[in-house]
Design an enzyme around this catalytic site. Structure first.
Site, PDB file in Angstrom:
ATOM      1  N   LYS A 193       0.847  -1.197   0.000  1.00 27.43           N
ATOM      2  CA  LYS A 193       0.000   0.000   0.000  1.00 27.43           C
ATOM      3  C   LYS A 193       0.881   1.245   0.000  1.00 27.43           C
ATOM      4  CE  LYS A 193      -0.623   1.079   4.908  1.00 27.43           C
ATOM      5  NZ  LYS A 193      -1.383   0.914   6.130  1.00 27.43           N
ATOM      6  N   ARG A 195       0.651   5.696   0.942  1.00 26.51           N
ATOM      7  CA  ARG A 195      -0.136   6.802   1.490  1.00 26.51           C
ATOM      8  C   ARG A 195       0.228   8.065   0.727  1.00 26.51           C
ATOM      9  NH1 ARG A 195      -3.016   5.878   6.062  1.00 26.51           N
ATOM     10  NH2 ARG A 195      -2.379   4.155   7.411  1.00 26.51           N
ATOM     11  N   GLY A 226      -9.125   3.129   6.962  1.00 31.02           N
ATOM     12  CA  GLY A 226      -8.875   3.163   5.518  1.00 31.02           C
ATOM     13  C   GLY A 226      -8.076   1.956   5.036  1.00 31.02           C
TER      14      GLY A 226
HETATM   15  C1  R5P Z   1       0.430   1.235   9.375  1.00 24.78           C
HETATM   16  O1  R5P Z   1       1.621   1.073   9.190  1.00 24.78           O
HETATM   17  C2  R5P Z   1      -0.309   0.520  10.474  1.00 24.78           C
HETATM   18  O2  R5P Z   1       0.185  -0.755  10.669  1.00 24.78           O
HETATM   19  C3  R5P Z   1      -1.793   0.486  10.187  1.00 24.78           C
HETATM   20  O3  R5P Z   1      -2.006  -0.224   8.992  1.00 24.78           O
HETATM   21  C4  R5P Z   1      -2.359   1.864  10.053  1.00 24.78           C
HETATM   22  O4  R5P Z   1      -1.940   2.650  11.123  1.00 24.78           O
HETATM   23  C5  R5P Z   1      -3.862   1.844  10.002  1.00 24.78           C
HETATM   24  O5  R5P Z   1      -4.288   3.156   9.827  1.00 24.78           O
HETATM   25  P1  R5P Z   1      -5.669   3.484   9.122  1.00 24.78           P
HETATM   26  O6  R5P Z   1      -6.726   2.701   9.829  1.00 24.78           O
HETATM   27  O7  R5P Z   1      -5.818   4.970   9.281  1.00 24.78           O
HETATM   28  O8  R5P Z   1      -5.551   3.117   7.678  1.00 24.78           O
END
Ligand code: R5P
Length: 312
Positions: A193, A195, A226
């Protein structure tokens, strides 16, 4: 160690602190943790702690600054009241995602928080599933780092899902997902993924076979939801017959419950390191408690026993 074992709590997660104390057949220590009219945090320890081995249970969850300040002032008050040892029990460590600079002129907030906890007077830290394990090294005092993975995995194994495949929703979570799938006895898939902006998630690619399988996404935390919603959508598009998720820390920031409610996730399992928000049922969220694990860890720390058995 010598000295009475006492547990105190701030306002971040009293039900968890109470459950930990109940599991040890002791009462929570009496303390006032409130706010003065001018907005400053007020703390007063209301029982003798001289010579005691004290544990302060306080996840630094939302509102993070308030809960952090309560933790720091509780530690300071206990130190000044002559507790023999103070352990900061921080089941969820806020600011953990700011553990490095991603661009110039940014703070390393997780390091500053570690400095603050140490400066307040903590002798040890007991925590769970730090977003970045390197944060342990931000402390020059002992840190015991528990994992919720085995608890979550055992819960899922009992659910006897059809042909499960464990999914890491990002490259950083592969180690966690791999340990999880070994315990559950399942395949592994990995999503890449990115960001493009803070709190916005885009899936790039997926490795692993999910068609016809039950996908279980494993993550350390759910913030906006998300990551899970996007991952669930991608998994269904690739033929997963059902998608579940589990994570240690349910932050559920902003519209996270909406995101989960309207997602392809059938159910999301979290622990109680952070209290669940009101109305969490609509997000199809369920929880299991980490209180017995923390109670066991606290007793072992108090008795100077090994914690290794709790890490597996
Ligand atoms: C990211 O590195 C974490 O492991 C989680 O995937 C992330 O913090 C989840 O954040 P959100 O629910 O805002 O996508």
């Amino acid at each position: 160690m010598d000295g009475r074992l006492q547990i105190f709590s701030g306002n971040a997660n009293r039900p968890l602190a109470q459950a930990i104390a109940n599991g040890m057949n002791i009462n929570l220590g009496r303390a006032i943790v409130g706010t003065f009219r001018n907005g400053e945090t007020r703390v007063k320890i209301e029982e003798n702690v001289r010579g005691s081995d004290v544990f302060v249970v306080q996840p630094t969850c939302t509102p993070v600054n308030q809960h952090l300040m309560e933790l720091l002032l509780l530690i300071d008050a206990l130190r000044r009241a002559s507790a023999a040892r103070v352990t900061a029990v921080v089941p969820y460590y806020g600011y953990a995602k700011q553990e490095k600079k991603t661009t110039g002129r940014e703070p390393i907030s997780a390091k500053l928080v570690a400095n603050l906890i140490r400066t307040a007077g903590a002798d040890r830290v007991l925590t769970m599933d730090l977003h970045a394990p390197a944060i342990e090294g931000f402390f020059d005092i002992p840190v015991d780092h528990l994992q919720a993975g085995p608890l979550l995995a055992d819960h899922l194994r009992l659910a006897r899902l059809h042909d499960p495949v464990v999914v890491s929703p990002d490259a950083g979570g592969v180690g966690r997902a791999n340990s999880f799938r070994e315990r559950v006895g399942a395949g592994l898939a990995i999503i890449a993924k990115q960001r493009p902006r803070p709190d916005v998630v885009e899936m790039i690619e997926m490795v692993g076979e999910v068609a016809g399988k039950t996908a279980v996404i494993v993550d350390d935390m759910i913030s906006t939801g998300g990551t899970l919603a996007e991952a669930a959508r991608a998994l269904r598009m690739r033929g997963a017959i059902a998608v579940y998720a589990c994570a240690t820390h349910g932050i559920f920031a902003g519209d996270a419950l909406d995101a989960l409610e309207h997602s392809d996730l059938l159910e999301t399992l979290v622990t109680d390191t952070i209290p669940l928000p009101d109305g969490h049922q609509r997000g199809r969220i369920s929880k299991i408690s980490v209180a017995p694990l923390f109670a066991e860890a606290i007793v072992r720390i108090h008795k100077d026993l090994s914690l290794s058995a709790l890490f597996s």
